[in-house]
Design an enzyme around this catalytic site. Sequence first.
Site, PDB file in Angstrom:
ATOM      1  CE  LYS A  29     -40.267  20.636  37.953  1.00  0.00           C
ATOM      2  NZ  LYS A  29     -40.216  22.020  38.455  1.00  0.00           N
ATOM      3  CB  THR A  30     -43.411  25.120  35.263  1.00  0.00           C
ATOM      4  OG1 THR A  30     -42.162  24.604  35.705  1.00  0.00           O
ATOM      5  CG2 THR A  30     -43.544  26.551  35.746  1.00  0.00           C
ATOM      6  CD  GLU A 216     -37.540  21.348  41.147  1.00  0.00           C
ATOM      7  OE1 GLU A 216     -37.437  20.114  41.365  1.00  0.00           O
ATOM      8  OE2 GLU A 216     -37.106  21.883  40.130  1.00  0.00           O
ATOM      9  CD  GLN A 246     -35.810  16.091  37.291  1.00  0.00           C
ATOM     10  OE1 GLN A 246     -35.204  17.104  37.019  1.00  0.00           O
ATOM     11  NE2 GLN A 246     -37.050  15.881  36.894  1.00  0.00           N
ATOM     12  NE  ARG A 601     -32.058  18.412  33.184  1.00  0.00           N
ATOM     13  CZ  ARG A 601     -33.313  18.497  33.577  1.00  0.00           C
ATOM     14  NH1 ARG A 601     -33.939  19.640  33.531  1.00  0.00           N
ATOM     15  NH2 ARG A 601     -33.963  17.429  34.023  1.00  0.00           N
TER      16      ARG A 601
END
Length: 669
Positions: A29-30, A216, A246, A601
């Site tokens: 996403k970044t 986010e 999330q 993670r």
Amino acid sequence: MSGLNPRQLEAVRYTDGPLLVLAGAGSGKTRVITQKIAHLIGQKGIAPRHICAVTFTNKAAREMRERVGQQLTDVKTRGLTISTFHTLGLNILRREPERVGLRQGFSLLDAQDSEALIKEHLRHAQDADAISPPALQHRISRWKNDFIDPTQALSQAEDDFEARLAALYADYERSLKAYNAVDFDDLILTPAQVFRTQPDLLQHWRDRIRYLLVDEYQDTNSAQYELVRHLAGPEGAFTVVGDDDQSIYAWRGARPENLIRLKDDYPTLKVIMLEQNYRSTARILGLANTLIANNPHVFKKRLWSEHGPGEKPRVIQCKDETHEAETVASEILHLKYAENMPFGDMAILYRGNHQARQFEKVLREYNIPYFLSGGTSFFARTEIKDVMAYLRLLANPEDDAAFLRIVNTPRREIGPTTLERLAEYARTTETSLLAACETAGLNAHLGERQRDRLGAFVRLTDTHRQSVTADPAGGLRNLVDAIGYAGWLRENASSQAVADRRFENVTDLIGWLGKLHKGDFQNKRLADMVNHLTLMDVLDRQDEESGGDRVHLMTLHAAKGLEFPQVFLVGMEEELLPHRTSIEEDSIEEERRLAYVGITRARKTLTFTLTRRRKRYGEWIPSEPSRFLNELPKDALDWGDRTPDDSAVERKARGLSHLHMMKGLLSDD
DNA sequence: TCCAGTACTATTTTT
DNA sequence: TAGTACTGGA
């Protein structure tokens, strides 16, 4: 734009209207946000100064800035805004403070300052012990995030207790106003409110921000939603990126339903899902998908990966928490010395901070280097708070909170009685404490010696206000010298080394102030710099420390946004994950998301641990495996074929042999 | 002003 | 239970 998958590419190129990108964990996403910024500048010809990307943390903002910098030259990005919600809010407020009910030079109170202020009010309230300061602070914060002012809070109160809380909220707000100060929540709330009532101010910012990107998005609260909605305008030139799975900050006011609300507010909203995961093995991803399928979903997505199946995630059952820590430590030694993995690739994730203790203890015994995130931040240190209070008082003479903190620091023989009388007098004359020090009327309340001391303090601030304004770094250095701060630290520290360390922090702060002044803040006011320093969590220091080859220890919350090749998800037990209070409050969906965040993670290996009994408040309580483990297919996990006790002995032996090996390695040097 | 003994509290935390 | 925050006495 090479290396983007078709969905990512679509998200980057779509600029025809409002866009929601539902980006699963590890789906890049970044990358989408940074590429989109490059696309808007390079292909769409939008001037950088009209683009604004908003994040929640300084760290995320920094990372985004770096990654944009890798794609575009400095010249091309000049004027681009990448900041946190709070910094954006601060910039809106400081442009025209008078328009929002503040005066030039207003102070920004951090969470600690505002808790201190709340405590102060509680001290004067009746039955103060029935209310805990953090609870009240949390309550006030929720009210503010929901646009509820003290009057409304009072009218909505259902009982006496609620009404008292609302009254304290009113007191708190009155103090802020008197101090010409705002708290963190105000940085979002006030701009959102002002935009409602002052269209011309809103228009100015809409002209400025023509394209908005928000990271986010599931973490936004009502006030942040409102702010975004105003800035984006009716046509909605924005891209928001988020993942409902999330969302783990509902307890802090986050409204994941803001994702759905967007669809109602913007009927033309386009939704793009990013489901390809670039992080984890298929087995790990499978677990994550299975687990999260137990939560209700408005947007259904299923992560997939091109990576191989990988190792089967394991579950290790331990006797108790000490055994759990030893087991994980020996597993870590095994990974390091038998499989040649760096410590830095491993992370231990847990639900609550208290769980870290056992692990720290054992890791130290085994000489395993570790990094514990979540210590006291730089700005929470006393010496920093002191110096910041000096700066605040110089910038804003009305900041009584800052005055009280430093009027007798270092010692000036101005005691509590003097201050009480001064405060009483200031209250009746409705002036700030600093201003009250030198009025003639004070003669009736204080003796000559006290007045002299207060007068000397006022002169000190006057002298340094000028020099610090002209040259912040140099002026502050002089001020610190003049008050003999180094000597004071030495008097109060247990050792010279501690005092030196503390003074070094002060020197660092002076350095940043200088840097800020030379950089973006050349023509800005002192107050602007001070407020920016308050918002800037200078984690660089921590990052440096986290650099080396160390095992990472952190809570599941702190782990969001990070990834590690080897993950240990510990304490997989009922009442821990899901947490007891969440079971009682029936909010296990968020706990499930927390577990989901933990699982996702992991890149290569994932190990769950749980205990059979755990000490709680001094008593041994038998523990039950987490329901989340039971929600996973039995054959997707390696539950170990040995009995726990056998494996314990064996692992310990294995761990010890590695310990010897390590010692051997060390003595060879 | 400092330390020692006592009282209190145990989810997550960024800005 | 254990770790921390506060208070009161020297």
